[in-house]
Design an enzyme around this catalytic site. Structure first.
Site, mmCIF file in Angstrom:
data_model
loop_
_atom_site.group_PDB
_atom_site.id
_atom_site.type_symbol
_atom_site.label_atom_id
_atom_site.label_comp_id
_atom_site.label_asym_id
_atom_site.label_seq_id
_atom_site.Cartn_x
_atom_site.Cartn_y
_atom_site.Cartn_z
ATOM 1 N N ASN A 101 -51.380 -9.349 45.936
ATOM 2 C CA ASN A 101 -51.425 -7.980 45.406
ATOM 3 C C ASN A 101 -50.023 -7.656 44.920
ATOM 4 O O ASN A 101 -49.069 -7.747 45.694
ATOM 5 C CB ASN A 101 -51.844 -7.009 46.522
ATOM 6 C CG ASN A 101 -51.588 -5.566 46.152
ATOM 7 O OD1 ASN A 101 -51.690 -5.197 44.986
ATOM 8 N ND2 ASN A 101 -51.265 -4.753 47.130
ATOM 9 N N HIS A 502 -46.574 37.251 22.854
ATOM 10 C CA HIS A 502 -47.420 37.525 21.691
ATOM 11 C C HIS A 502 -48.869 37.771 22.108
ATOM 12 O O HIS A 502 -49.785 37.456 21.345
ATOM 13 C CB HIS A 502 -47.352 36.371 20.689
ATOM 14 C CG HIS A 502 -45.979 36.165 20.123
ATOM 15 N ND1 HIS A 502 -45.428 37.013 19.188
ATOM 16 C CD2 HIS A 502 -45.024 35.242 20.394
ATOM 17 C CE1 HIS A 502 -44.195 36.598 18.888
ATOM 18 N NE2 HIS A 502 -43.926 35.528 19.621
ATOM 19 N N LYS A 601 -65.238 11.730 37.287
ATOM 20 C CA LYS A 601 -63.991 10.984 37.085
ATOM 21 C C LYS A 601 -63.886 10.487 35.653
ATOM 22 O O LYS A 601 -62.824 10.471 35.062
ATOM 23 C CB LYS A 601 -63.944 9.812 38.070
ATOM 24 C CG LYS A 601 -62.641 9.048 38.059
ATOM 25 C CD LYS A 601 -61.519 9.831 38.709
ATOM 26 C CE LYS A 601 -60.163 9.237 38.449
ATOM 27 N NZ LYS A 601 -59.087 10.229 38.511
HETATM 28 C C1 F6R Z 1 -58.054 16.216 35.247
HETATM 29 C C2 F6R Z 1 -58.690 14.983 34.820
HETATM 30 C C3 F6R Z 1 -59.378 14.971 33.504
HETATM 31 C C4 F6R Z 1 -59.101 13.653 32.775
HETATM 32 C C5 F6R Z 1 -59.894 13.594 31.473
HETATM 33 C C6 F6R Z 1 -59.585 12.358 30.673
HETATM 34 O O1 F6R Z 1 -57.467 16.099 36.505
HETATM 35 O O2 F6R Z 1 -58.679 14.018 35.520
HETATM 36 O O3 F6R Z 1 -58.978 16.047 32.734
HETATM 37 O O4 F6R Z 1 -57.738 13.570 32.507
HETATM 38 O O5 F6R Z 1 -61.271 13.623 31.761
HETATM 39 O O6 F6R Z 1 -59.853 11.195 31.377
HETATM 40 P P1 F6R Z 1 -59.296 9.795 30.911
HETATM 41 O O7 F6R Z 1 -57.831 9.818 31.054
HETATM 42 O O8 F6R Z 1 -59.981 8.817 31.779
HETATM 43 O O9 F6R Z 1 -59.676 9.634 29.458
#
Ligand code: F6R
Length: 606
Positions: A101, A502, A601
């Site tokens: 790793n 503004h 995610k």
């Molecule tokens: C916020 C967050 C999301 C991601 C977005 C883009 O904490 O995690 O706003 O940043 O969905 O995701 P990626 O970077 O995987 O394209």
């Protein structure tokens, strides 16, 4: 980030123990996995691409005889996720197996030397140099421990390794530099793993190896030696009171907090990104008539920071664009001279992929920054750089944001050198500061944690708040707002501080909370004016500024002083207290920071 494990048992087979440990380590990487045991003097290896359960259903990982073995679950950094690139890796004779790793910085030169001495490489990984190096020393007549010691002295970079050898089937040899490794001491057997999560089922007695340690582990004992001197050292046995769940999160109550505290190490790994990939991207950036930085959410905020870096350091104007707006806004004007740098930690965000797909058909050049090797972005992009941040499990991006900033800074630095439009002194100064960043983030975590935790009690009661910054800190304000809003569900507003008068200032009334991001940079003097405007309307001022900035401290109702750094790198340091604030405010409000409602995610819909 990958997960490694190993086990040696007095009597019986280790396959089931290794399989269970691998499952516990899966959160550290899951694109390929493998196991190796020694049985009747022979090395048996089973490995493949995919998740552990998928591999098990194809190869039966429990059907591996032998009382000694090592195993690995991978998060690819060098070489795509595939059967040949999966660990364990073996030497030419098929008698030494290694799991690793980390990232080896000098693997290319070692590989060339070894190939010149007729070693045959099968994979594209950096790891494979290790078994071949060990093989060389074994052939010279060294025992396994001595051979590993000699091999480690040649390695530069981060590693935690576990090695087995058919010639000495009574021991596993371990070594560590900057990647974690723990020994677990159990009845009739000893184990090892990247973290205690994989061991806790069998024992709570553990020994944490330190950087520069090598260990020889047998079924009834262990010995630790320093790699540089070869001198034995004592390490204390710790009795953990962790539950299994706590162990998976490294002792933290949530993945998000673990990932926030992982940042110093993640940033160190980002500094090890291979130069040839950075050079390739720099080449493309330099060639474009126009350069768009395309991303969503947190990654868009990273692009905003990147646009300041490219402009100020490399004198390159770039356009950060929210991916879902790109085609509508710029679609008709792009062409063969357009370069698009897509930034996506997952490499799978639909808005980003749709934009780059569109741009590709208009002959634009697509380059990318992502954390996931093998993701769609890596397949579409002409060239890409991997962040090396390891999997991020908390839904809210934290360590992947700061590592994106690090990659953008490395690119801006290279581009600055190539274009030669700023002085050598400025470029060197930036590089020196970049190297200090992991240490500054470490310090910031220490300084911030307690005051921010206390502040979160107050913030949890707010019904709305402002986040303001000027210049590059405008991006930090946007990211602070996004983190706090998505985790605590409190509606928040972020604005460039200069623009707040503004319109948004009409929201402010007595006691309204306004957060300022106030590093000691060129924007500071104007920011003071913006603080005064808000104070004059009764706002309660919360400031994150430079250590020792008494003037801004005096103007604030709450102040947190952070270590100074290069102005273009301040977002990497200044975002940290806001990540903590978002985490603790969510806890105060009784929400799960790892799984904010309505969010995923990876957002794979338009
Ligand atoms: C916020 C967050 C999301 C991601 C977005 C883009 O904490 O995690 O706003 O940043 O969905 O995701 P990626 O970077 O995987 O394209």
């Amino acid at each position: 980030m990958c997960g490694i494990t190993g086990c040696i048992i007095g009597q019986g087979n280790v396959a089931k123990i290794l399989f269970n440990s691998l499952k516990r380590l899966e959160y550290r990487g899951y694109d390929s996995a493998g196991v190796s045991t020694i049985y009747q003097g022979k090395l048996i290896v089973k490995k493949d691409a995919g998740k552990i359960d998928e591999i098990h259903s194809r190869l039966d990982l429990l059907d591996l005889p032998g009382n000694i073995g090592i195993a690995h679950t991978r998060w690819a950094t060098h070489g795509a996720p595939s059967q040949v690139n999966a660990h364990p890796h073996t030497d030419c004779t098929g008698s030494i197996a290694v799991v690793h790793n980390g990232v080896l910085e000098n693997f290319m030169e070692l590989k060339q030397e070894l190939e010149a001495r007729k070693h045959v490489f099968r994979s594209k990984t950096d790891t494979e140099v290790i078994p071949h190096l060990i093989e060389e020393y074994v052939k010279m007549g060294r025992g396994l421990a001595e051979a590993v010691l000699e091999a480690c002295r040649k390695l530069r970079g981060s590693y935690a390794i576990a090695v087995i050898f058919t010639g000495e089937p009574d021991k596993i040899v371990l070594a560590r530099n900057e990647s974690p490794l723990v020994i677990g001491l159990a009845k009739g057997m000893n184990l090892t793993a990247s973290d205690a999560a994989a061991l806790i089922e069998h024992t709570n007695k553990v020994v944490f190896l330190e950087n520069g340690d090598m260990a020889i582990v047998t079924s009834n004992g262990f010995k630790i030696i320093r790699i540089d001197t070869g001198v034995p050292v004592e390490r204390k046995i710790t009795e953990l009171s962790w539950t299994l769940e706590m162990a998976t999160k490294g002792g933290y109550p949530h993945y998000m907090l673990k990932e926030i505290f992982d940042q110093p190490n993640v940033l160190r790994e980002a500094l090890r990104i291979q130069e040839r990939y950075l050079d390739l991207l720099t080449e493309f950036l330099d060639r474009g008539r126009e350069v768009f930085l395309i991303a969503s959410g947190t990654s868009y905020n990273a692009c905003l920071v990147g646009s300041y870096m490219f402009s100020k350091l490399a004198r390159l104007s770039t356009y950060p664009v929210i991916a879902s707006e790109f085609i509508e806004n710029y679609g008709s004007s792009i062409g063969v001279d357009t370069v698009i740098l897509a930034v996506s930690q997952s490499g799978e965000t639909a808005d980003v992929l749709t934009s780059i797909d569109y741009a590709r058909y208009r002959a634009a050049t697509i380059i990318g920054i992502t954390n996931v090797l093998g993701s769609t972005l890596t397949r579409i992009a002409r060239a890409y750089v991997l962040q090396n941040a390891g999997p991020e499990i908390g839904v809210a991006a934290t360590k992947t944001f700061t590592s994106q900033l690090m990659v953008l800074a490395l690119l801006a630095l290279r581009l600055a050198r190539k274009r030669g439009k700023v002085s050598q002194y400025e470029v060197d100064e930036f590089q020196d500061e970049l190297r200090r960043i992991p240490e500054l983030v470490e310090k910031t975590l220490k300084i911030s944690n307690d005051p921010v935790k206390n502040l979160a009690r107050e913030v949890a009661r707010f019904s709305s708040m402002f986040f303001l910054g000027r210049g590059i800190s405008n991006a930090t304000a946007l990211e602070a707002r996004l983190k706090i809003m998505e985790l605590s569900y409190i509606p928040c507003i972020a604005y460039p501080a200069g623009e707040s008068k503004h319109g948004p200032i009409s929201v402010v009334e007595d006691g309204y909370p306004v957060f300022f991001i106030a590093p000691n940079d060129d924007a500071r003097k104007h920011l003071i004016g913006n603080i005064m405007e808000m104070k004059a309307r009764g706002a309660k001022i919360f400031c994150v500024g430079a250590e020792g900035d008494e003037e801004i401290k005096q103007l604030s109702d709450w102040y947190l002083g952070l270590p100074s750094t290069h102005p273009l790198l301040s977002p990497i340091v200044y975002v940290v207290p806001f990540q903590l604030l978002a985490y603790y405010a969510a806890i105060e409000r009784g929400y799960d920071p790892d799984k904010p409602r309505n969010l995923a995610k990876s957002v794979t819909v338009l």
